[in-house]
Design an enzyme around this catalytic site. Structure first.
Site, PDB file in Angstrom:
ATOM      1  N   HIS A   5       3.563   6.727 -22.707  1.00 30.72           N
ATOM      2  CA  HIS A   5       3.150   5.746 -21.688  1.00 30.72           C
ATOM      3  C   HIS A   5       4.380   5.111 -21.009  1.00 30.72           C
ATOM      4  O   HIS A   5       4.588   3.899 -21.096  1.00 30.72           O
ATOM      5  CB  HIS A   5       2.253   4.662 -22.309  1.00 30.72           C
ATOM      6  CG  HIS A   5       1.411   3.942 -21.286  1.00 30.72           C
ATOM      7  ND1 HIS A   5       0.184   3.405 -21.582  1.00 30.72           N
ATOM      8  CD2 HIS A   5       1.629   3.659 -19.973  1.00 30.72           C
ATOM      9  CE1 HIS A   5      -0.316   2.817 -20.497  1.00 30.72           C
ATOM     10  NE2 HIS A   5       0.556   2.964 -19.509  1.00 30.72           N
TER      11      HIS A   5
ATOM     12  N   GLU B 288      -3.652   4.339 -28.114  1.00 23.62           N
ATOM     13  CA  GLU B 288      -2.212   4.047 -28.048  1.00 23.62           C
ATOM     14  C   GLU B 288      -1.916   2.815 -28.894  1.00 23.62           C
ATOM     15  O   GLU B 288      -2.743   1.888 -28.915  1.00 23.62           O
ATOM     16  CB  GLU B 288      -1.789   3.766 -26.595  1.00 23.62           C
ATOM     17  CG  GLU B 288      -1.912   4.974 -25.691  1.00 23.62           C
ATOM     18  CD  GLU B 288      -1.428   4.694 -24.258  1.00 23.62           C
ATOM     19  OE1 GLU B 288      -0.872   3.598 -24.021  1.00 23.62           O
ATOM     20  OE2 GLU B 288      -1.611   5.556 -23.398  1.00 23.62           O
TER      21      GLU B 288
ATOM     22  N   ARG C  28      -4.602   7.020 -17.123  1.00 23.77           N
ATOM     23  CA  ARG C  28      -5.133   6.371 -18.321  1.00 23.77           C
ATOM     24  C   ARG C  28      -5.576   7.414 -19.334  1.00 23.77           C
ATOM     25  O   ARG C  28      -6.182   8.431 -18.967  1.00 23.77           O
ATOM     26  CB  ARG C  28      -6.349   5.509 -17.961  1.00 23.77           C
ATOM     27  CG  ARG C  28      -5.979   4.097 -17.592  1.00 23.77           C
ATOM     28  CD  ARG C  28      -5.329   3.344 -18.761  1.00 23.77           C
ATOM     29  NE  ARG C  28      -4.742   2.079 -18.380  1.00 23.77           N
ATOM     30  CZ  ARG C  28      -3.506   1.893 -17.928  1.00 23.77           C
ATOM     31  NH1 ARG C  28      -2.686   2.929 -17.756  1.00 23.77           N
ATOM     32  NH2 ARG C  28      -3.047   0.697 -17.649  1.00 23.77           N
TER      33      ARG C  28
HETATM   34  N1  LIG Z   1       1.177   5.483 -16.791  1.00 30.16           N
HETATM   35  C1  LIG Z   1       1.469   4.280 -16.359  1.00 30.16           C
HETATM   36  O1  LIG Z   1       2.370   3.634 -16.897  1.00 30.16           O
HETATM   37  C2  LIG Z   1       0.745   3.703 -15.216  1.00 30.16           C
HETATM   38  C3  LIG Z   1      -0.571   3.985 -15.017  1.00 30.16           C
HETATM   39  N2  LIG Z   1      -1.253   3.414 -13.980  1.00 30.16           N
HETATM   40  C4  LIG Z   1      -2.651   3.790 -13.809  1.00 30.16           C
HETATM   41  O2  LIG Z   1      -2.777   4.625 -12.675  1.00 30.16           O
HETATM   42  C5  LIG Z   1      -4.112   4.576 -12.202  1.00 30.16           C
HETATM   43  C6  LIG Z   1      -4.130   4.482 -10.684  1.00 30.16           C
HETATM   44  O3  LIG Z   1      -3.531   3.284 -10.266  1.00 30.16           O
HETATM   45  P1  LIG Z   1      -3.530   2.872  -8.717  1.00 30.16           P
HETATM   46  O4  LIG Z   1      -3.292   4.049  -7.863  1.00 30.16           O
HETATM   47  O5  LIG Z   1      -2.621   1.721  -8.592  1.00 30.16           O
HETATM   48  O6  LIG Z   1      -5.031   2.392  -8.557  1.00 30.16           O
HETATM   49  P2  LIG Z   1      -5.882   2.297  -7.208  1.00 30.16           P
HETATM   50  O7  LIG Z   1      -6.976   1.371  -7.513  1.00 30.16           O
HETATM   51  O8  LIG Z   1      -5.012   2.041  -6.045  1.00 30.16           O
HETATM   52  O9  LIG Z   1      -6.483   3.756  -7.041  1.00 30.16           O
HETATM   53  C7  LIG Z   1      -7.475   4.274  -7.867  1.00 30.16           C
HETATM   54  C8  LIG Z   1      -8.275   5.265  -7.066  1.00 30.16           C
HETATM   55  O10 LIG Z   1      -9.217   5.901  -7.943  1.00 30.16           O
HETATM   56  C9  LIG Z   1     -10.381   6.099  -7.191  1.00 30.16           C
HETATM   57  N3  LIG Z   1     -11.530   6.327  -8.041  1.00 30.16           N
HETATM   58  C10 LIG Z   1     -12.286   5.413  -8.696  1.00 30.16           C
HETATM   59  N4  LIG Z   1     -13.284   6.020  -9.346  1.00 30.16           N
HETATM   60  C11 LIG Z   1     -13.150   7.345  -9.104  1.00 30.16           C
HETATM   61  C12 LIG Z   1     -13.887   8.489  -9.505  1.00 30.16           C
HETATM   62  N5  LIG Z   1     -14.959   8.387 -10.293  1.00 30.16           N
HETATM   63  N6  LIG Z   1     -13.475   9.675  -9.087  1.00 30.16           N
HETATM   64  C13 LIG Z   1     -12.384   9.797  -8.297  1.00 30.16           C
HETATM   65  N7  LIG Z   1     -11.650   8.758  -7.871  1.00 30.16           N
HETATM   66  C14 LIG Z   1     -12.035   7.536  -8.277  1.00 30.16           C
HETATM   67  C15 LIG Z   1     -10.503   4.857  -6.358  1.00 30.16           C
HETATM   68  O11 LIG Z   1     -11.348   5.072  -5.255  1.00 30.16           O
HETATM   69  C16 LIG Z   1      -9.075   4.627  -5.947  1.00 30.16           C
HETATM   70  O12 LIG Z   1      -8.791   5.230  -4.710  1.00 30.16           O
HETATM   71  C17 LIG Z   1      -4.756   3.411 -12.931  1.00 30.16           C
HETATM   72  O13 LIG Z   1      -5.504   3.917 -14.010  1.00 30.16           O
HETATM   73  C18 LIG Z   1      -3.580   2.646 -13.491  1.00 30.16           C
HETATM   74  O14 LIG Z   1      -3.927   1.925 -14.622  1.00 30.16           O
HETATM   75  C19 LIG Z   1      -0.652   2.561 -13.103  1.00 30.16           C
HETATM   76  C20 LIG Z   1       0.674   2.250 -13.267  1.00 30.16           C
HETATM   77  C21 LIG Z   1       1.467   2.773 -14.350  1.00 30.16           C
HETATM   78  O1  LIG Z   2       0.371  -0.742 -15.004  1.00 28.10           O
HETATM   79  C1  LIG Z   2      -0.266   0.110 -15.642  1.00 28.10           C
HETATM   80  O2  LIG Z   2      -1.450   0.393 -15.408  1.00 28.10           O
HETATM   81  C2  LIG Z   2       0.374   0.805 -16.743  1.00 28.10           C
HETATM   82  O3  LIG Z   2      -0.221   1.674 -17.307  1.00 28.10           O
HETATM   83  C3  LIG Z   2       1.688   0.359 -17.196  1.00 28.10           C
HETATM   84  O4  LIG Z   2       1.524  -0.085 -18.500  1.00 28.10           O
HETATM   85  P1  LIG Z   2       2.692  -0.877 -19.216  1.00 28.10           P
HETATM   86  O5  LIG Z   2       2.902  -2.133 -18.437  1.00 28.10           O
HETATM   87  O6  LIG Z   2       3.893  -0.006 -19.187  1.00 28.10           O
HETATM   88  O7  LIG Z   2       2.186  -1.131 -20.599  1.00 28.10           O
END
Ligand SMILES: NC(=O)C1=CN([C@@H]2O[C@H](COP(=O)(O)OP(=O)(O)OC[C@H]3O[C@@H](n4cnc5c(N)ncnc54)[C@H](O)[C@@H]3O)[C@@H](O)[C@H]2O)C=CC1
Ligand SMILES: O=C(O)C(=O)COP(=O)(O)O
Length: 557
Positions: A307, A289, A260
């Site tokens: 993104h 964004e 993020r």
């Molecule tokens: N760039 C993109 O298009 C995408 C971005 N994302 C983002 O990726 C990130 C991770 O997603 P997931 O792995 O599915 O989530 P998840 O919920 O499975 O994992 C997140 C992890 O962060 C940890 N966490 C929370 N607070 C914390 C802190 N202060 N310090 C360290 N660790 C902490 C949690 O304990 C958890 O293990 C999210 O922000 C999600 O929105 C997800 C999919 C696509």
């Molecule tokens: O699933 C997420 O957290 C993402 O960041 C993906 O975002 P998007 O669906 O590509 O706008």
């Protein structure tokens, strides 16, 4: 998909959300309106099927969103649509906000919960894609792929300028070892890296299974050659990799953010790179964004993407199908495993039939109480208590508020409504139920100190709902649309008088049971009748039989 269900009458399926009434539905098609506010895979509409009126708007266009959301039953978004409190308030029929992806930072979950709107996401749909882009960013940054590509296409054959580093033997620090962090770990291990992880919510044993050593953030910052962040955006995580953290890293470190925008402070990172305190970065997400202006865009050693973490055919197909299924389930009265703002977890099949029973008992309780309870006990007894029955408490609460608030009441906002009114709710379970297989009791203490309770069960193969106890009096009458209760002193002639007055008023008695604590003592009569009993009629009968307490409940609506 199950058809629409009216409140209080359902027996076979369960409406978790308020059911759209005809006037709320699309005026032309008569179908619930699903608003698609961002580009989603065509598979989404296919998976929704023909039961919905699908409309489109550009969720990033605020005015368009606020106008289109007004009569949507469900809205489907990705990350570019802000479904904030204003949008939730503008929506008059909204029941589901479905996020076709992971991050929910663009959805005001509290506002949705207050309004009784379910929020769902597609938590595993795009995690592989995000993990793969992370690896791509790490490699691209290590080998200057993007800048060398741009230079060559710009007419420069610059080999020595773009000498990179290997991953083999390096240390990679993963900040946030959740779903994506773990997938990144699995993909990086074959490169021969050592993995460190910082995540205060993950056990060391779990990290070890993933192949990472759990360390403090400072240790990770000091030792890593690559740092990749995979946390949600929360007040705690915003700016975690900011000015201070960047003073603790190796000058050779490369930093990747595919999670993020804002977790890594863009300005602080740009300064650190310019000052030679960080070697490079790979950034997919930005604090604001869309954007074409970040201090990072000027730096040759930073590879950026707009993104794109979830932007693959596969992720989009999975996300679209997943949210379409959740919307179908939610609007069709089914269970929604991906809902993020419903307490109670998964509902066992054996518990499901108890949901409408508990809801009806909640409504009956309100009718019997005739006032607000200060404390409520939902007591579940019998075989079903081997399962998680928390949802029965929600169901009872949903029924309890159904007839006393104008706003739609759902599983989502029922606990909120209780909290708002200072109603303390307790769930008690016991496997003991000698006379019935299962029993649900809703018992509350009113402000006056009076205790009101009603117990029901589901009888026989036909799964008929029955009332088996009212305020400690054992009865056995159907839990029907219209019920009437009187308390009086046991004596001859009461039932005759009752029957006569109801008959004269053309109210047909369907079932009746008298219960008393002793001959000539206190008695309670419970009647099920075919039509509503007015307050006037209730008081006429009360006067005629000298009732000490009388109530009528109309669950027909
Ligand atoms: N760039 C993109 O298009 C995408 C971005 N994302 C983002 O990726 C990130 C991770 O997603 P997931 O792995 O599915 O989530 P998840 O919920 O499975 O994992 C997140 C992890 O962060 C940890 N966490 C929370 N607070 C914390 C802190 N202060 N310090 C360290 N660790 C902490 C949690 O304990 C958890 O293990 C999210 O922000 C999600 O929105 C997800 C999919 C696509
Ligand atoms: O699933 C997420 O957290 C993402 O960041 C993906 O975002 P998007 O669906 O590509 O706008």
């Amino acid at each position: 998909m199950p058809g629409p269900q009216r409140r209080g009458t359902g027996r076979s399926s369960v409406a978790l959300l308020p059911t759209p009434t005809d006037d709320r539905r699309d005026a032309v098609s008569g179908k619930p309106v699903v608003l698609i506010a961002e580009e989603l895979s065509p598979a989404t509409v296919e998976a929704l099927g023909p039961d919905f009126e699908v409309r489109y708007c550009d969720g990033a266009d605020r005015a368009a969103l606020l106008s289109a959301i007004v009569d949507a039953d469900a809205i489907l978004v990705r990350s570019a649509t802000q479904v904030d409190a204003e949008a939730v308030e503008a929506a008059k029929n909204l029941k589901v906000i479905a996020r076709a992806g992971v991050g929910l930072d663009n959805v005001d979950i509290s506002a949705a919960t207050r309004a009784g709107v379910m929020v769902v996401n597609a938590p595993t749909s795009n995690i592989t894609s995000a993990a793969e882009l992370t690896v791509a960013m790490i490699l691209a940054s290590a080998r200057n792929v993007a800048s060398a590509n741009a230079a060559l296409k710009g007419g420069k054959w610059a080999r020595s300028k773009y000498t990179g580093v290997e991953l083999d033997g390096k240390t990679v620090g993963i900040v946030g070892l959740g779903k994506i962090g773990a997938l990144v770990a699995a993909r990086l291990l074959p490169f021969g890296v050592k993995l460190l992880a910082y995540d205060p919510y993950v056990q060391a044993g779990k990290a070890a299974q993933i192949g990472a050593q759990l360390v403090s953030l400072d240790e990770l910052l000091a030792e890593s050659d690559f740092i990749t962040v995979h946390m949600p955006k929360t007040p705690e995580t915003v700016g975690l990799i900011g000015v201070d953290a960047l003073l603790k890293v190796k000058p050779t470190v490369r930093i990747v953010n595919v999670a993020r925008g804002g977790l890594v402070d863009e300005a602080a990172l740009a300064d650190a790179i310019r000052e030679g305190r960080v070697a490079g970065a790979g950034i997919d997400v930005f604090a604001k964004e869309p954007t074409t202006a970040s201090p990072l865009f000027e730096l040759d050693s930073v590879v950026v993407t707009p993104h794109l973490g979830a932007s693959t055919d596969e992720a989009q197909e999975k996300a679209g199908i997943s949210v379409a299924r959740s919307v179908r389930q939610a609007l069709g009265g089914e269970l929604v495993p991906d809902a993020v703002n419903i307490q109670g977890g998964l509902i066992a099949e054996d518990v499901r039939p108890g949901l409408p029973l508990a809801e009806e008992l909640g409504r009956l309780f309100t009718a019997l109480a005739g006032g607000a309870a200060q404390q409520l006990d939902v007591i579940v007894a019998g075989e079903i208590t081997q399962h998680d029955v928390k949802v029965l408490e929600l169901s009872a609460l949903k029924g309890l508020f159904a007839d006393i608030t104008e706003s739609p009441v759902s599983f989502v906002n029922a606990p909120y409504l209780a909290q708002e009114r200072g109603l303390e709710v307790r769930l008690t379970t016991t496997s003991e139920s000698p006379d019935y297989r299962n029993l649900v009791t809703v018992r509350g203490t009113l402000a006056s100190g009076e205790v009101v309770s009603v117990t029901g069960t589901i009888a026989g193969k036909a799964m008929v709902h029955r009332i088996v106890d009212v305020n400690g009096f054992t009865v056995d009458v159907g839990l029907e649309a219209h019920t009437v209760f009187f308390r009086y002193t046991d004596r001859p002639g009461v039932v005759g008088t009752l029957g006569r007055i109801l008959g004269e008023s053309a109210v047909n008695i369907a079932g009746m049971q008298v219960s008393r604590n002793a001959r000539g003592g206190e008695a309670l009569v419970a009647l099920t009748v075919d039509s509503a009993v007015s307050v006037e009629l209730l008081s006429e009968i009360s006067d005629a039989i000298g009732a000490t307490w009388s109530r009528t409940a109309d669950l027909s609506k």
